[in-house]
Design a protein around this motif. Structure first.
Motif, PDB file in Angstrom:
ATOM      1  N   TYR A  47      41.340  49.192  45.605  1.00  0.00           N
ATOM      2  CA  TYR A  47      40.779  49.245  44.266  1.00  0.00           C
ATOM      3  C   TYR A  47      39.689  48.183  44.114  1.00  0.00           C
ATOM      4  O   TYR A  47      39.572  47.252  44.912  1.00  0.00           O
ATOM      5  CB  TYR A  47      41.837  49.186  43.177  1.00  0.00           C
ATOM      6  CG  TYR A  47      42.829  48.045  43.266  1.00  0.00           C
ATOM      7  CD1 TYR A  47      42.563  46.827  42.664  1.00  0.00           C
ATOM      8  CD2 TYR A  47      44.046  48.215  43.917  1.00  0.00           C
ATOM      9  CE1 TYR A  47      43.471  45.791  42.722  1.00  0.00           C
ATOM     10  CE2 TYR A  47      44.961  47.176  43.983  1.00  0.00           C
ATOM     11  CZ  TYR A  47      44.673  45.974  43.383  1.00  0.00           C
ATOM     12  OH  TYR A  47      45.575  44.948  43.444  1.00  0.00           O
ATOM     13  N   GLN A  48      38.871  48.349  43.111  1.00  0.00           N
ATOM     14  CA  GLN A  48      37.653  47.572  42.936  1.00  0.00           C
ATOM     15  C   GLN A  48      37.889  46.066  42.942  1.00  0.00           C
ATOM     16  O   GLN A  48      37.121  45.317  43.542  1.00  0.00           O
ATOM     17  CB  GLN A  48      36.939  47.985  41.645  1.00  0.00           C
ATOM     18  CG  GLN A  48      35.620  47.272  41.457  1.00  0.00           C
ATOM     19  CD  GLN A  48      34.868  47.777  40.244  1.00  0.00           C
ATOM     20  OE1 GLN A  48      35.255  48.734  39.606  1.00  0.00           O
ATOM     21  NE2 GLN A  48      33.768  47.117  39.941  1.00  0.00           N
ATOM     22  N   ALA A  49      38.927  45.599  42.288  1.00  0.00           N
ATOM     23  CA  ALA A  49      39.162  44.152  42.219  1.00  0.00           C
ATOM     24  C   ALA A  49      39.353  43.552  43.611  1.00  0.00           C
ATOM     25  O   ALA A  49      38.865  42.457  43.895  1.00  0.00           O
ATOM     26  CB  ALA A  49      40.370  43.847  41.341  1.00  0.00           C
ATOM     27  N   LEU A  50      40.017  44.266  44.501  1.00  0.00           N
ATOM     28  CA  LEU A  50      40.193  43.774  45.870  1.00  0.00           C
ATOM     29  C   LEU A  50      38.890  43.805  46.647  1.00  0.00           C
ATOM     30  O   LEU A  50      38.601  42.894  47.433  1.00  0.00           O
ATOM     31  CB  LEU A  50      41.268  44.581  46.606  1.00  0.00           C
ATOM     32  CG  LEU A  50      42.697  44.364  46.148  1.00  0.00           C
ATOM     33  CD1 LEU A  50      43.645  45.281  46.898  1.00  0.00           C
ATOM     34  CD2 LEU A  50      43.110  42.910  46.312  1.00  0.00           C
ATOM     35  N   ARG A  51      38.107  44.846  46.437  1.00  0.00           N
ATOM     36  CA  ARG A  51      36.805  44.910  47.127  1.00  0.00           C
ATOM     37  C   ARG A  51      35.913  43.774  46.668  1.00  0.00           C
ATOM     38  O   ARG A  51      35.219  43.152  47.472  1.00  0.00           O
ATOM     39  CB  ARG A  51      36.141  46.265  46.886  1.00  0.00           C
ATOM     40  CG  ARG A  51      36.920  47.435  47.474  1.00  0.00           C
ATOM     41  CD  ARG A  51      36.142  48.742  47.444  1.00  0.00           C
ATOM     42  NE  ARG A  51      35.532  49.067  46.180  1.00  0.00           N
ATOM     43  CZ  ARG A  51      36.066  49.845  45.238  1.00  0.00           C
ATOM     44  NH1 ARG A  51      37.265  50.372  45.414  1.00  0.00           N
ATOM     45  NH2 ARG A  51      35.411  50.104  44.119  1.00  0.00           N
ATOM     46  N   GLU A  52      35.916  43.492  45.359  1.00  0.00           N
ATOM     47  CA  GLU A  52      35.095  42.397  44.837  1.00  0.00           C
ATOM     48  C   GLU A  52      35.590  41.050  45.334  1.00  0.00           C
ATOM     49  O   GLU A  52      34.797  40.178  45.659  1.00  0.00           O
ATOM     50  CB  GLU A  52      35.095  42.434  43.310  1.00  0.00           C
ATOM     51  CG  GLU A  52      34.308  43.593  42.753  1.00  0.00           C
ATOM     52  CD  GLU A  52      34.422  43.724  41.238  1.00  0.00           C
ATOM     53  OE1 GLU A  52      35.154  42.925  40.606  1.00  0.00           O
ATOM     54  OE2 GLU A  52      33.782  44.633  40.685  1.00  0.00           O
TER      55      GLU A  52
END
Length: 145
Positions: A47-52
């Motif tokens: 999910y986006q938070a982990l990618r960021e």
């Protein structure tokens, strides 16, 4: 008289993971990199938070888990351009290598018989010193070695 289906015996997540992983060969970070170098599609389902927070794998297709089957079904109307056929070699990558196992099994059910997942997930990729770019950068197709 109504017909009843046989009850399904419940299993825990550890047993479920063991069962689905028995259906294909998982790859480690170096094998995933070699597969990508040979033309495999890396699919990042984090999910986006982990990618960021942790970064991106250059050249990986980012598809959040809840869209995976729709985006990779080569016969589907919502498929990604990269979903070119059922023979496509796909390496699914989650954060630590758990959700990706279930995702790879789901892709097998769609007929993507060469789908697998990365043991240890993105964290194993990063720990192996393989290419990672900051998560704030837009994903781009990196040149293959």
């Amino acid at each position: 008289m109504s017909a009843q289906a046989d009850p399904v015996s419940p299993v825990g997540i550890d047993e479920l993971l063991e069962r689905v992983r028995a259906g294909y060969t998982r790859v480690d970070a170096q094998e995933a990199y070699a597969a990508w170098s040979a033309g495999a599609l890396l699919v990042d389902i984090r999910y986006q938070a982990l990618r960021e927070r942790d970064g991106l794998i250059p050249g990986a297709l980012v598809v959040e888990r809840n869209e995976l089957e729709w985006r990779l079904d080569p016969t589907g109307s919502h498929r990604a351009a990269e979903a070119t056929g059922h023979d496509l070699r796909v390496v699914v990558i989650c954060n630590e290598g758990y959700a990706s196992s279930l995702a790879a099994a789901s892709l097998h059910a769609l007929g993507l018989h060469r789908a697998t997942d990365l043991t240890g997930g993105f964290q194993a990729w990063k720990s192996a010193g393989l290419p990672v770019v900051p998560g704030s950068e837009p994903p781009t197709a990196a040149p293959r070695p």
